[in-house]
Scaffold this active site. Sequence first.
Site, mmCIF file in Angstrom:
data_model
loop_
_atom_site.group_PDB
_atom_site.id
_atom_site.type_symbol
_atom_site.label_atom_id
_atom_site.label_comp_id
_atom_site.label_asym_id
_atom_site.label_seq_id
_atom_site.Cartn_x
_atom_site.Cartn_y
_atom_site.Cartn_z
ATOM 1 C CG HIS A 1 34.847 39.971 39.291
ATOM 2 N ND1 HIS A 1 33.851 39.552 40.340
ATOM 3 C CD2 HIS A 1 35.541 40.790 40.243
ATOM 4 C CE1 HIS A 1 34.118 40.035 41.307
ATOM 5 N NE2 HIS A 1 35.231 40.788 41.566
ATOM 6 C CE LYS B 1 34.403 47.492 42.193
ATOM 7 N NZ LYS B 1 35.130 46.287 41.703
ATOM 8 C CD GLU C 1 41.180 41.873 38.995
ATOM 9 O OE1 GLU C 1 39.912 41.737 39.087
ATOM 10 O OE2 GLU C 1 41.870 42.065 38.019
HETATM 11 C C1 LIG Z 1 34.986 45.105 42.189
HETATM 12 C C2 LIG Z 1 35.936 44.216 41.429
HETATM 13 C C3 LIG Z 1 36.677 43.530 42.323
HETATM 14 C C4 LIG Z 1 36.475 43.288 43.925
HETATM 15 O O1 LIG Z 1 35.602 42.509 43.961
HETATM 16 P P1 LIG Z 1 34.954 41.828 45.769
HETATM 17 O O2 LIG Z 1 33.736 41.219 45.145
HETATM 18 O O3 LIG Z 1 35.085 43.164 46.276
HETATM 19 O O4 LIG Z 1 36.231 41.070 45.809
HETATM 20 C C5 LIG Z 1 37.755 42.718 41.723
HETATM 21 N N1 LIG Z 1 37.857 42.868 40.323
HETATM 22 C C6 LIG Z 1 37.253 43.806 39.556
HETATM 23 C C7 LIG Z 1 37.531 43.983 37.960
HETATM 24 C C8 LIG Z 1 36.173 44.598 40.108
HETATM 25 O O5 LIG Z 1 35.338 45.232 39.277
#
Ligand SMILES: *Cc1c(COP(=O)(O)O)cnc(C)c1O
Length: 445
Positions: free
Chosen positions: A229, A101, A299
């Site tokens: 996260h 994304k 991620e």
């Molecule tokens: C947006 C998102 C990420 C990426 O986050 P960053 O801050 O760009 O590293 C990873 N995992 C999930 C579930 C997300 O929603």
Amino acid sequence: MVMAPSAIAIEEANTTVVTDNQIDKVDFVDTNHGVESDVTGLASKALIQKVLKEQIARINVDTCEPGEEDAFYVADLGEVYRQHLRWKMNLGRVKPFYAVKCNPDKEVLRLLAKLGTGFDCASRAEIDLVLGLGVSPSRIIYAQPCKTKSYLRHARKTGVSLMTFDNTDELRKIKECYPEAELVLRILTDDSASACRLSTKYGASLEYAEELLGLAKALDLNLVGVSFHIGSGASDPNSFGKAVKDARDVFDHAALLGFDLKLLDVGGGFVDETFETFAGNLIEALEEQFPANIRVIGEPGRYYASNAFTLATNVIARREVAANHEGGKGYMLYLNDGVYGNFSNIIFDHQHPVPQVLSAAAATGSPDGVPEMIEYSIWGPTCDGIDVITERYFLPGVVEIGDWLFFENMGAYTRCSATKFNGFSDDHEVIYISSEPGASALLGY
Ligand SMILES: *Cc1c(COP(=O)(O)O)cnc(C)c1O
């Protein structure tokens, strides 16, 4: 998609923009982070400047067709490559699953696919985009705790079995649509110190996680791990320590119920500037809490994409105004891109993009060669007052209509959340280059 003029031109650029001394460093693929990568970074900047200038030299705003002077990007895939090496060096135990994304750019995805990363997808379209590159479905995590039913059926059909959940309704939905899916329980973190909080929307508290484990057992579902996260743009390096500990608690509770969890997903939230510190804390916490037989994935999104993209914008209009300082004169500049376009990161991602002058006759024209710093406010092209890029910024010299400004670090949460509001394009040209021979070889540039 537009490729840079030719592979030969890149080759040429590579050798003309760096001194002999630096060429060795540019070719030095397995650099450790530090001295070498700083030199590489400089060479990369010089190369990007050269490509930006070549591109604007092709555009004459006085004669061009409508839109030929649209904002455009230069993407240096060498930067993505360097970030990957840096990840492997600091977080060798954690396999990255790039968060699509953040920037679903085809060349970024193609490079990462070749580098062997996994992918974090949150929708049917993202899943199909990644599968379309020939990536095996086992390299995808469907990391969206609240999924569309028809997308779940699509995941089953395409074999994307690893997915997150954080509530009882989702578990029942998965039981119905994809009972053999490999489930990852997403827990809450304290993300109050991050720019973009995610735990207000997703994640189970530790108490609720116990209930979810019980239900997963009762429904005979295939629970394989835990995810979290820490929030996007996190500022507290201890976030990982606390979250890893919480994940350990869930692992232990799951074991009491007879689950044998094998996967920990530490999410995203890695930022270029603080990466080594956060990575250090994470590795330490993992070593304390999780034995080597537990598979760990992450991620990362912005960490890979942010620095790779530079945006060039054209000054389409100007208005002279009184400057804030006594008796001074300043200008409002209107660019052909704004917060409804590629600067959507200002609204959605709380960023402050920094303008730099790419071309301006006056900036280099002062007799002593040191242009005066002049005060500007910088605006987007739509008719909305919210469409402001920066309210106050000093740039060297007088910027005229037709001049170009550029902004670095525009690769994360920019293009992907741009709109067509007011009829301005959301589809901007990208010129792909590579400042790393390793990336060039993989991509065929
Ligand atoms: C947006 C998102 C990420 C990426 O986050 P960053 O801050 O760009 O590293 C990873 N995992 C999930 C579930 C997300 O929603």
